[in-house]
Design an enzyme around this catalytic site. Structure first.
Site, PDB file in Angstrom:
ATOM      1  N   GLU A   1     -43.156  40.691 -43.451  1.00  0.00           N
ATOM      2  CA  GLU A   1     -41.832  40.246 -43.044  1.00  0.00           C
ATOM      3  C   GLU A   1     -41.875  38.898 -42.327  1.00  0.00           C
ATOM      4  OE1 GLU A   1     -43.052  43.308 -42.593  1.00  0.00           O
ATOM      5  OE2 GLU A   1     -41.717  44.611 -43.742  1.00  0.00           O
TER       6      GLU A   1
ATOM      7  N   LYS B   1     -51.227  57.955 -56.598  1.00  0.00           N
ATOM      8  CA  LYS B   1     -49.966  58.264 -55.932  1.00  0.00           C
ATOM      9  C   LYS B   1     -49.242  59.353 -56.724  1.00  0.00           C
ATOM     10  CE  LYS B   1     -46.691  55.712 -53.181  1.00  0.00           C
ATOM     11  NZ  LYS B   1     -46.281  54.448 -52.635  1.00  0.00           N
TER      12      LYS B   1
ATOM     13  N   ARG C   1     -39.776  42.738 -37.175  1.00  0.00           N
ATOM     14  CA  ARG C   1     -41.096  42.119 -37.339  1.00  0.00           C
ATOM     15  C   ARG C   1     -41.018  40.595 -37.470  1.00  0.00           C
ATOM     16  NH1 ARG C   1     -45.574  45.394 -39.460  1.00  0.00           N
ATOM     17  NH2 ARG C   1     -45.604  47.077 -37.946  1.00  0.00           N
TER      18      ARG C   1
END
Ligand SMILES: Cc1ncc(C[n+]2csc(CCOP(=O)(O)OP(=O)(O)O)c2C)c(N)n1
Length: 640
Positions: free
Chosen positions: A375, A286, A403
């Protein structure tokens, strides 16, 4: 390749079509140029830096092997696609990234024929790609379908449901797992550990290569190689861990170096010949190519507009983010609740940084849970914790709460679990655009019986509301917007908040009553100040505070005591509090008019939050103009 005069290599090739003409040295140079453009534009406009920098070679290799005019490449979340955007005809428009009228920070079908599926929320890619693949089979076409998903997003239930359905669908699909060991924060959980084990299978690959090389060097090497091939499975099982993908019937290839274009290309080419569902595991870094982003991937996952790298602190982020915002104020208040009451625990679904929960984690490590991007699980987990005697606080963005709607109804509200849902980024959300707006929570939340919904106008009320949740036995949703917190707004000499479940009259006026809730209280107060400046009678100003249940005593008094009632809310009008108040006025035959200021039923595109509020007609001056119109109309009527 010969560069065009005064042009970089990227400007010379313009888009992916000339990628096959580049040699390895030119490809390296191209990736450097793409990275530099991504860094320049993202620091200026704000956006997702780390993921996009990490996926540059991956996007180049995908576009060298697959043909986006035929094949479908479906990205997950879509925050890693800047290189893909640049190479698919958006080089010139890239500087408009996330600006009003400019290109989106996420894939968008309406923006480009090369974007196949709109996204912004995570973990949709496998299901969507599976749909594309099945449709291809049914229609009788032969193109490739590729899903590109990060390791953080793969841990989500939706992605795992898609994976589970892969073999069942009996179709060919290639899933590329872009593994950088990070979600926004370090990825967590059992699947994360499994991926880590798969990633260390490099010794196996090295050993395999060594054996191959030795065999080839021997005179009867090919015979030896064949004999050894029979032992391959054994060797593999000794050196490789159990593989969940293989066990589910999805072939697993990897791990490969996600920054080695040559290696990626070879493997992607091979995948085209492979007839079955396949997962290709690639390892990336990343923030690759920007040392600060590589070193602090959490802080460089996303950056604000106007970021200067040297000013980013690895611990606290950009100076802008260091100002106290609503997230930090909520996090403070939750820490305070946790110091008072040992039952308080805090939960996030991979959003520790955004919801500013790090101080909680540091102070109460045993009572802090990052459950990964999950979630729905988080909500039911909170319900279980509450049933077991704890007082869970969920910190979640409004958009991601969508969600967990079923779990909020079925597991929390129906069973009256004392869970606090701290709804961050409620309302207009700015540059992330359509997928990240928090405009629905009032409308759908209000329809859930037994769920209390409130919105503080300032920090004092936020703390008060959170404390009241802890004293009660109810599920409570507290919504607050993106941006700096208002410490104290319109408080008189006694700064004590109004009673629990009551609205608050901030100013008594005549003729007109303006009602705000949460962030719009500032706007209705602003409208009232405009009235003062323009010499119009001052309106009554009400802070509604509670969206559910509504304080009918105060609302009925407003409807019966004024000629015009204006309601402003940072959410959709349909199903919002304004609509409910207007319907009450009609049902009870009040003679006043009700005007609702909210968001029309459209998906609001990326722009700054202020631009979005202004476009929706939700500013103080919009509300003032309605009041002015009212006085203009009444004067005209009186004169006429
Ligand atoms: C449903 C949902 N929850 C949370 C987020 C916020 N979010 C955006 S990117 C991201 C991390 C994704 O991790 P990964 O898939 O590994 O991609 P990476 O950023 O590491 O490249 C998160 C949590 C989201 N977009 N969607």
């Amino acid at each position: 390749m010969k560069l065009e005069e005064n042009k970089t290599l990227l400007e010379t090739i313009k888009n992916y079509k000339k990628l096959p003409l580049l040699d390895p040295g030119e490809l390296k140079r191209l990736c450097r140029e793409i990275r530099s453009l991504i860094i320049d534009v993202t620091l200026k406009n704000g956006g997702h830096l780390g993921g996009s920098l990490g996926a540059v070679e991956l996007c180049v290799a995908l576009l060298r092997v697959f043909n986006p005019e035929r094949d479908k490449i479906i990205f997950d979340v879509g925050h890693q696609t800047y290189a893909y955007k640049i190479l698919t005809d958006r080089l010139d428009s890239f500087p408009t990234l996330r600006r009003k009228g400019g290109i989106s920070g996420f894939p968008k079908r309406s923006e480009s024929a090369y974007d196949f599926f709109d996204v912004g929320h995570s973990s949709t890619s496998i299901s969507a790609a599976l749909g594309f693949a099945k449709a291809r089979d049914l229609i009788g076409m032969g193109h490739e379908v590729v899903a590109v998903i990060g390791d953080g997003s793969l841990l989500n239930g939706l992605a795992l449901e898609g994976l589970n359905n892969l073999t069942e669908c009996g179709t060919k699909l290639t899933v590329i797992l872009n593994d950088n060991k990070m979600s926004i924060s370090p990825r967590v959980g059992g699947m994360a550990e499994h991926l880590a084990k798969l990633s260390v299978s490099a010794p196996y690959r090295r050993l395999k290569q060594f054996v191959k090389d030795q065999c080839r060097a021997m005179s009867d090497g090919s015979k030896m190689e064949n004999r050894l091939a029979r032992w391959k499975t054994k060797l593999k099982s000794l050196l490789l861990p159990q593989n969940i993908f293989e066990d589910m019937g999805v072939s697993y290839w990897g791990p490969f170096d996600g920054h080695n274009i040559h290696e990626l290309e070879e493997i992607f080419e091979m995948s085209k010949q492979y007839p079955k569902p396949l997962l290709i595991h690639v390892i990336t870094k990343k923030g690759k190519g920007c040392s600060e982003a590589e070193m602090s991937p959490v802080k460089f996952h996303g950056v604000g507009a106007g970021t200067v790298i040297a000013e980013i602190s690895p611990k606290t982020g950009t100076p802008d983010l260091q100002k106290e915002d609503w997230s930090a104020a909520a996090s403070d208040a939750i820490c305070e609740l946790a110091s008072r009451d040992g039952r308080v625990v805090a939960i996030t679904a991979a959003m520790e940084d955004g919801t500013k929960l790090s101080p909680f984690r540091e102070k109460f490590p045993k009572r802090y849970f990052d459950v990964g991007i999950s979630e729905s699980h988080m909500m039911t987990y909170a319900a279980g914790l509450a049933a077991g005697g704890m007082r869970p606080v969920i910190c979640i963005y409004s958009t991601f709460l969508q969600r967990a709607m079923d779990q909020l109804i079925h597991d929390v509200s129906m069973q009256k679990m004392p869970v606090l849902i701290a709804v961050d980024r409620a309302g207009m959300n700015g540059e992330d655009g359509e997928t990240h707006q928090g405009l629905l929570d009032i409308a759908w939340g209000k329809s859930i019986p037994g769920l209390l919904i409130c919105a503080p106008r300032d920090k004092i009320d936020l703390v008060f509301m959170m404390s009241n949740w802890l004293e009660g036995e109810m599920p409570v949703m507290i919504r607050y917007p993106k941006g700096p917190v208002t410490k104290t707004l319109a408080r008189g000499s006694e700064s004590a908040p109004a009673p629990w479940l009551s609205s608050e009259i901030l100013r008594h006026g005549s003729d007109v009553c303006v009602i705000g809730i949460g962030s719009t209280v500032e706007s209705v107060l602003g409208a009232s100040e405009f009235c003062a400046r323009e010499g119009l009678p001052l309106p009554t100003v009400v802070d509604l505070r509670f969206a559910s249940p509504l304080d009918w005593k105060t609302i009925d008094a407003a409807l019966s005591g004024h000629s015009l009632v204006v309601v402003a809310e940072d959410g959709y009008k349909t199903g919002g509090v304004g609509e409910t108040i207007a319907s009450r006025a009609a049902q009870c035959c009040y003679s006043c008019s009700v005007r609702v200021f909210g968001v029309d039923a459209t998906y609001v595109p990326h722009a700054s939050r202020d631009e979005q509020l202004s476009d929706a007609g939700l500013t103080a001056s919009d509300i003032f103009l309605a009041i002015k119109d009212f006085y203009g109309a009444t004067t005209t009527r009186a004169v006429g």
